[in-house]
Design a protein around this motif. Structure first.
Motif, mmCIF file in Angstrom:
data_model
loop_
_atom_site.group_PDB
_atom_site.id
_atom_site.type_symbol
_atom_site.label_atom_id
_atom_site.label_comp_id
_atom_site.label_asym_id
_atom_site.label_seq_id
_atom_site.Cartn_x
_atom_site.Cartn_y
_atom_site.Cartn_z
ATOM 1 N N VAL A 126 0.775 -1.161 0.036
ATOM 2 C CA VAL A 126 -0.036 -0.160 -0.074
ATOM 3 C C VAL A 126 0.860 1.341 0.034
ATOM 4 C CG1 VAL A 126 -1.826 1.473 1.236
ATOM 5 C CG2 VAL A 126 -1.832 -1.120 1.308
ATOM 6 N N ARG A 127 2.140 1.090 0.720
ATOM 7 C CA ARG A 127 2.962 2.199 0.614
ATOM 8 C C ARG A 127 3.630 2.256 -0.662
ATOM 9 N NH1 ARG A 127 5.402 0.848 4.861
ATOM 10 N NH2 ARG A 127 7.106 -0.298 3.889
ATOM 11 N N LEU A 128 3.779 1.259 -1.352
ATOM 12 C CA LEU A 128 4.208 1.541 -2.552
ATOM 13 C C LEU A 128 3.403 1.977 -3.729
ATOM 14 C CD1 LEU A 128 6.775 0.951 -4.729
ATOM 15 C CD2 LEU A 128 5.712 -1.538 -4.947
ATOM 16 N N VAL A 129 1.995 1.662 -3.492
ATOM 17 C CA VAL A 129 1.023 2.313 -4.331
ATOM 18 C C VAL A 129 0.994 3.831 -4.346
ATOM 19 C CG1 VAL A 129 -1.559 2.392 -4.542
ATOM 20 C CG2 VAL A 129 -0.266 0.070 -4.303
ATOM 21 N N ARG A 130 0.973 4.252 -2.957
ATOM 22 C CA ARG A 130 0.918 5.804 -2.884
ATOM 23 C C ARG A 130 2.138 6.382 -3.556
ATOM 24 N NH1 ARG A 130 -0.161 4.424 2.918
ATOM 25 N NH2 ARG A 130 -2.284 4.835 3.346
ATOM 26 N N LYS A 131 3.506 5.745 -3.556
ATOM 27 C CA LYS A 131 4.419 6.219 -4.199
ATOM 28 C C LYS A 131 4.301 6.413 -5.775
ATOM 29 C CE LYS A 131 7.753 4.779 -0.666
ATOM 30 N NZ LYS A 131 8.989 4.089 -0.210
ATOM 31 N N VAL A 132 3.849 5.183 -6.230
ATOM 32 C CA VAL A 132 3.449 4.815 -7.543
ATOM 33 C C VAL A 132 2.685 6.190 -8.049
ATOM 34 C CG1 VAL A 132 2.231 3.568 -9.224
ATOM 35 C CG2 VAL A 132 3.682 2.450 -7.780
ATOM 36 N N ILE A 133 1.572 6.187 -7.392
ATOM 37 C CA ILE A 133 0.569 7.269 -7.825
ATOM 38 C C ILE A 133 1.303 8.671 -7.738
ATOM 39 C CG2 ILE A 133 -1.524 8.534 -7.142
ATOM 40 C CD1 ILE A 133 -1.859 5.860 -8.305
ATOM 41 N N LEU A 134 2.002 8.976 -6.646
ATOM 42 C CA LEU A 134 2.706 10.309 -6.640
ATOM 43 C C LEU A 134 3.524 10.476 -7.556
ATOM 44 C CD1 LEU A 134 3.194 12.943 -5.017
ATOM 45 C CD2 LEU A 134 4.921 11.408 -3.398
ATOM 46 N N ILE A 204 12.306 7.174 -20.557
ATOM 47 C CA ILE A 204 13.354 6.375 -19.511
ATOM 48 C C ILE A 204 12.674 6.250 -18.307
ATOM 49 C CG2 ILE A 204 15.556 6.238 -18.671
ATOM 50 C CD1 ILE A 204 16.707 7.774 -21.148
ATOM 51 N N LEU A 205 12.048 7.233 -17.583
ATOM 52 C CA LEU A 205 11.608 7.193 -16.209
ATOM 53 C C LEU A 205 10.461 6.262 -16.311
ATOM 54 C CD1 LEU A 205 11.995 11.004 -15.290
ATOM 55 C CD2 LEU A 205 13.450 9.013 -14.392
ATOM 56 N N GLY A 206 9.814 6.421 -17.263
ATOM 57 C CA GLY A 206 8.586 5.423 -17.335
ATOM 58 C C GLY A 206 8.738 3.873 -17.574
ATOM 59 N N GLY A 207 10.134 3.782 -18.020
ATOM 60 C CA GLY A 207 10.627 2.466 -18.331
ATOM 61 C C GLY A 207 11.387 1.952 -17.124
ATOM 62 N N PHE A 208 11.863 2.564 -16.252
ATOM 63 C CA PHE A 208 12.575 2.058 -15.291
ATOM 64 C C PHE A 208 11.715 1.228 -14.247
ATOM 65 C CE2 PHE A 208 15.852 5.813 -14.786
ATOM 66 C CZ PHE A 208 16.600 4.868 -15.617
ATOM 67 N N GLY A 209 10.400 1.592 -14.268
ATOM 68 C CA GLY A 209 9.508 0.899 -13.299
ATOM 69 C C GLY A 209 9.525 1.594 -11.954
ATOM 70 N N PHE A 210 8.484 1.499 -11.167
ATOM 71 C CA PHE A 210 8.297 2.543 -10.025
ATOM 72 C C PHE A 210 9.077 1.977 -8.996
ATOM 73 C CE2 PHE A 210 4.201 2.480 -12.432
ATOM 74 C CZ PHE A 210 4.143 3.841 -12.813
ATOM 75 N N VAL A 211 9.502 0.497 -8.729
ATOM 76 C CA VAL A 211 10.387 0.406 -7.857
ATOM 77 C C VAL A 211 11.857 0.998 -7.794
ATOM 78 C CG1 VAL A 211 11.684 -1.613 -6.459
ATOM 79 C CG2 VAL A 211 9.222 -1.906 -7.360
ATOM 80 N N ALA A 214 11.075 4.788 -6.987
ATOM 81 C CA ALA A 214 11.071 4.735 -5.397
ATOM 82 C C ALA A 214 12.666 4.973 -5.055
ATOM 83 C CB ALA A 214 10.416 3.844 -4.895
ATOM 84 N N ASP A 215 13.528 4.103 -5.372
ATOM 85 C CA ASP A 215 14.729 3.821 -5.083
ATOM 86 C C ASP A 215 15.643 5.374 -5.241
ATOM 87 O OD1 ASP A 215 15.020 1.678 -3.579
ATOM 88 O OD2 ASP A 215 16.414 0.694 -5.051
ATOM 89 N N LEU A 216 15.361 5.883 -6.587
ATOM 90 C CA LEU A 216 16.058 6.925 -7.037
ATOM 91 C C LEU A 216 15.675 8.266 -6.123
ATOM 92 C CD1 LEU A 216 15.817 6.545 -10.931
ATOM 93 C CD2 LEU A 216 17.858 6.383 -9.618
ATOM 94 N N PHE A 217 14.387 8.228 -5.940
ATOM 95 C CA PHE A 217 13.920 9.348 -5.020
ATOM 96 C C PHE A 217 14.267 9.362 -3.732
ATOM 97 C CE2 PHE A 217 10.925 9.859 -8.672
ATOM 98 C CZ PHE A 217 10.939 11.130 -8.854
ATOM 99 N N GLU A 218 14.415 8.355 -3.322
ATOM 100 C CA GLU A 218 14.804 8.099 -1.739
ATOM 101 C C GLU A 218 16.214 7.685 -1.546
ATOM 102 O OE1 GLU A 218 12.096 5.194 -0.482
ATOM 103 O OE2 GLU A 218 10.355 6.287 -0.686
ATOM 104 N N MET A 219 17.240 7.857 -2.575
ATOM 105 C CA MET A 219 18.723 7.904 -2.601
ATOM 106 C C MET A 219 19.198 8.438 -1.444
ATOM 107 S SD MET A 219 21.236 8.370 -5.376
ATOM 108 C CE MET A 219 20.930 10.065 -5.592
ATOM 109 N N LYS A 220 18.913 9.697 -1.090
ATOM 110 C CA LYS A 220 19.463 10.349 0.115
ATOM 111 C C LYS A 220 19.198 9.428 1.403
ATOM 112 C CE LYS A 220 19.681 14.687 -1.546
ATOM 113 N NZ LYS A 220 19.426 16.333 -1.453
ATOM 114 N N LYS A 221 18.114 8.882 1.742
ATOM 115 C CA LYS A 221 17.634 8.331 2.811
ATOM 116 C C LYS A 221 18.212 6.908 3.002
ATOM 117 C CE LYS A 221 13.334 8.546 3.539
ATOM 118 N NZ LYS A 221 11.709 8.244 3.677
ATOM 119 N N LYS A 222 18.237 6.228 1.813
ATOM 120 C CA LYS A 222 18.766 4.730 1.848
ATOM 121 C C LYS A 222 20.345 4.646 1.453
ATOM 122 C CE LYS A 222 14.545 2.758 -0.134
ATOM 123 N NZ LYS A 222 13.863 1.759 -1.201
#
Length: 447
Positions: A126-134, A204-211, A214-222
């Motif tokens: 569910v958390r991933l779905v929120r990220k996908v939509i966002l 390219i961004l659309g072809g990366f996949g939402f997972v 999510a990794d790219l947008f949260e790179m500073k955190k992870k």
């Protein structure tokens, strides 16, 4: 009888996905069949409407009629809605509405989401779905603004915004539909650096996949990428660079494609074609004018496709990486397939081989059927079949000439290509049980 059919489809997540996706396509076809969906006010045939709806929902982009001139505003919005649902996933959209209504997501719905998003577990879905939509809405909004700014030089502000929104959603979802008219796609912007860069980034961004997003947008955190993200980024970069180089070399002296352009323009066009051939669907040159060697190479790129959990099709970049890793391991005499110093489970290798052989079989079957029903050159038919299965949307001009049997074959290929061959197999096949015994080991000569 109806109750039994519904119970059978709801018995497993793959079957539910199959039913849901089919229902969306059918509803879309009925809406596109309405007289006011076309500019001329005439209703199209059901097969043509079904073809268009399947192409939109499966984010392919193969079209029988020019989207910009044939369909009315209502028809455009139906196509756009199908693209959005097909790109993000209908279960993701359903979950979004459930979250808006503050309804609890059941275990069964989480299992369907797991299948839809190609995840290994239901944890954090569910958390991933929120990220996908966002992420999807944010990237589409930025893309729409950038496109609108460019289109304002060619048309009024209202038209520019309309075209900007449509093309941002279509291109980010790798759908390939456009409103430029006369089946031109983006050929009018072949040397426009701004349009090329914006489109390349969205594809390219659309072809990366939402997972991966999510990794790219949260790179500073992870502070580090997962193995999946590393493989997707590496393989995507390699395919884009190698693809652009090969197209550039093969077409360098071809006056019918890029031969008459300057060096920089040739490089830009080659780069765009390398990116879009793996699922983008839009093009800045006429693919039919390419040399046969280039067209065959594009078929290979279309077959590989985008990445898992993305808006693209094909066997996926990770599958290709596992196959290459398995070949290298065999050549080196190693038992394990190792990527980025991590060993892959044998089950992953088996799945990659299974997916590839299954996809080759489906493309071969589709090509054989089209070779029987259509009067066209073999390479043209193979290109069309691969484009449909890879949900790419590029064509050498065969789409508009298809017979009814040919249209139904392409519909079948697009549907399987978007849903995934293994999902279809699990949905229609019997439920696997745990084996009670193992056979004795045997030996066979290979090679």
């Amino acid at each position: 009888m109806l109750r039994k059919i519904v119970r059978w489809f709801s018995a497993s997540p793959p079957r539910t996905l199959l039913l849901g996706f089919g229902a969306i396509i059918f509803i879309g076809a009925m809406l596109l069949k309405l007289p006011f969906a076309a500019v001329n006010g005439q209703s199209m045939s059901f097969v043509d409407a079904l073809f268009t709806a399947t192409s939109a929902a499966c984010v392919t982009g193969l079209v029988l009629f020019d989207t910009g001139t044939y369909f009315s505003t209502f028809g455009h919005w139906v196509i756009l809605l199908l693209i959005q649902i097909g790109g993000i996933g209908f279960m993701t959209m359903a979950t979004l509405f459930a979250l808006i209504l503050r309804r609890r997501i059941s275990l069964k719905e989480r299992l369907i989401l797991q299948e839809s998003l190609n995840q290994g577990s239901i944890e954090g879905l569910v958390r991933l779905v929120r990220k996908v939509i966002l992420y999807a809405l944010a990237l589409e909004t930025v893309g729409a603004l950038l496109y609108t700014a460019r289109f304002m030089f060619d048309m009024s502000f209202g038209q520019a915004m309309y075209h900007g929104v449509f093309h941002a959603i279509s291109i980010f979802n790798n759908a390939g539909f456009d409103l430029t008219g006369d089946f031109r796609s983006l050929t009018g912007y072949s040397t426009d650096l701004y349009m090329n860069v914006v489109s390349i980034v969205l594809i390219i961004l659309g072809g990366f996949g939402f997972v991966v997003l999510a990794d790219l947008f949260e790179m500073k955190k992870k502070r580090k990428f997962s193995l999946h993200t590393k493989v997707v980024l590496t393989v995507t970069a390699a395919l884009v660079v190698v693809g652009a180089f090969i197209i550039f070399v093969f077409e360098f002296t071809n006056g019918r494609s890029i031969g008459n352009e300057g060096f920089g323009e040739k490089a830009l066009i080659s780069l765009f074609q390398s990116v879009t051939t793996r699922s983008g669907g839009v093009t800045t040159v006429n693919i039919a004018e390419f040399r046969q060697a280039t067209q065959f190479f594009i078929i290979i790129l279309m077959f590989i496709g985008a990445s898992p959990g993305s808006t693209g099709g094909g066997i996926k970049t990770t599958t290709f990486a596992v196959l290459v890793g398995a070949v290298l391991a065999m050549i080196r005499g190693k038992e394990d397939v190792v990527l980025f110093r991590l060993r892959l489970a044998q089950e992953r290798v088996y799945k990659a081989v299974t997916v590839t052989l299954f996809c080759i079989g489906i493309v071969m079957l589709g090509t054989m059927v089209l070779s029987t029903t259509e009067d066209a050159a073999f390479l043209k038919i193979l290109f069309e079949a691969t484009s449909a299965f890879g949900t790419v949307g590029l064509s050498m001009g065969l789409t508009g000439e298809l017979s009814v049997a040919g249209k139904l074959t392409i519909i079948f290929l697009m549907f399987i290509g978007r849903l995934g061959p293994l999902t279809l197999t699990y949905a229609l096949g019997p439920k696997a049980g745990r084996p009670l015994y193992r056979h004795a080991e045997g030996k066979i000569i290979i090679g």
